[in-house]
Design a protein around this motif. Sequence first.
Motif, PDB file in Angstrom:
ATOM      1  N   UNK A 170       2.636  18.936  67.675  1.00 37.54           N
ATOM      2  CA  UNK A 170       3.096  19.939  68.429  1.00 37.54           C
ATOM      3  C   UNK A 170       3.840  21.037  67.885  1.00 37.54           C
ATOM      4  N   UNK A 171       4.094  20.989  66.523  1.00 34.08           N
ATOM      5  CA  UNK A 171       4.858  22.229  65.751  1.00 34.08           C
ATOM      6  C   UNK A 171       3.735  23.129  65.304  1.00 34.08           C
ATOM      7  N   UNK A 172       4.186  24.240  65.584  1.00 34.96           N
ATOM      8  CA  UNK A 172       3.619  25.736  65.092  1.00 34.96           C
ATOM      9  C   UNK A 172       3.343  25.282  63.471  1.00 34.96           C
TER      10      UNK A 172
ATOM     11  N   UNK B 222      -2.505  23.117  52.841  1.00 35.57           N
ATOM     12  CA  UNK B 222      -2.865  21.885  53.779  1.00 35.57           C
ATOM     13  C   UNK B 222      -1.551  22.009  54.892  1.00 35.57           C
ATOM     14  N   UNK B 223      -2.328  22.365  56.099  1.00 35.42           N
ATOM     15  CA  UNK B 223      -1.167  22.198  57.224  1.00 35.42           C
ATOM     16  C   UNK B 223      -1.286  20.901  57.807  1.00 35.42           C
ATOM     17  N   UNK B 224      -0.356  20.536  58.491  1.00 34.31           N
ATOM     18  CA  UNK B 224       0.015  19.257  59.195  1.00 34.31           C
ATOM     19  C   UNK B 224      -0.981  19.433  60.504  1.00 34.31           C
ATOM     20  N   UNK B 225      -1.758  18.414  60.803  1.00 34.49           N
ATOM     21  CA  UNK B 225      -2.474  18.394  61.944  1.00 34.49           C
ATOM     22  C   UNK B 225      -2.276  17.023  62.733  1.00 34.49           C
ATOM     23  N   UNK B 226      -1.664  16.236  62.360  1.00 30.79           N
ATOM     24  CA  UNK B 226      -1.240  14.865  62.835  1.00 30.79           C
ATOM     25  C   UNK B 226       0.147  14.806  63.460  1.00 30.79           C
TER      26      UNK B 226
ATOM     27  N   UNK C 256      -1.781  14.674  57.745  1.00 33.77           N
ATOM     28  CA  UNK C 256      -2.811  15.495  57.528  1.00 33.77           C
ATOM     29  C   UNK C 256      -4.248  14.671  57.506  1.00 33.77           C
ATOM     30  N   UNK C 257      -5.032  14.894  58.458  1.00 26.73           N
ATOM     31  CA  UNK C 257      -6.359  14.337  58.731  1.00 26.73           C
ATOM     32  C   UNK C 257      -7.560  15.167  58.352  1.00 26.73           C
TER      33      UNK C 257
END
Length: 67
Positions: free
Chosen positions: A60-62, A1-5, A47-48
Amino acid sequence: MQKNVGGIDRKLRIVAGLVLIALVFVGPQTPWGWIGLVPLGTALIGWCPAYLPFGIKTCSIDSSKDA
């Protein structure tokens, strides 16, 4: 689960979640205010799931470095 928020999105979600939850206790005192747990929860974990089908990332983080 990658952060996307991202940061601003997170802050807006926290504010919106708290305002909605406040509706349970003040104002119209409707149980629909508990829906505020959704934006609050997604802000806290970063995460959304609704962003996945659209490929949206406000972070904004990779995200490949998070894994």
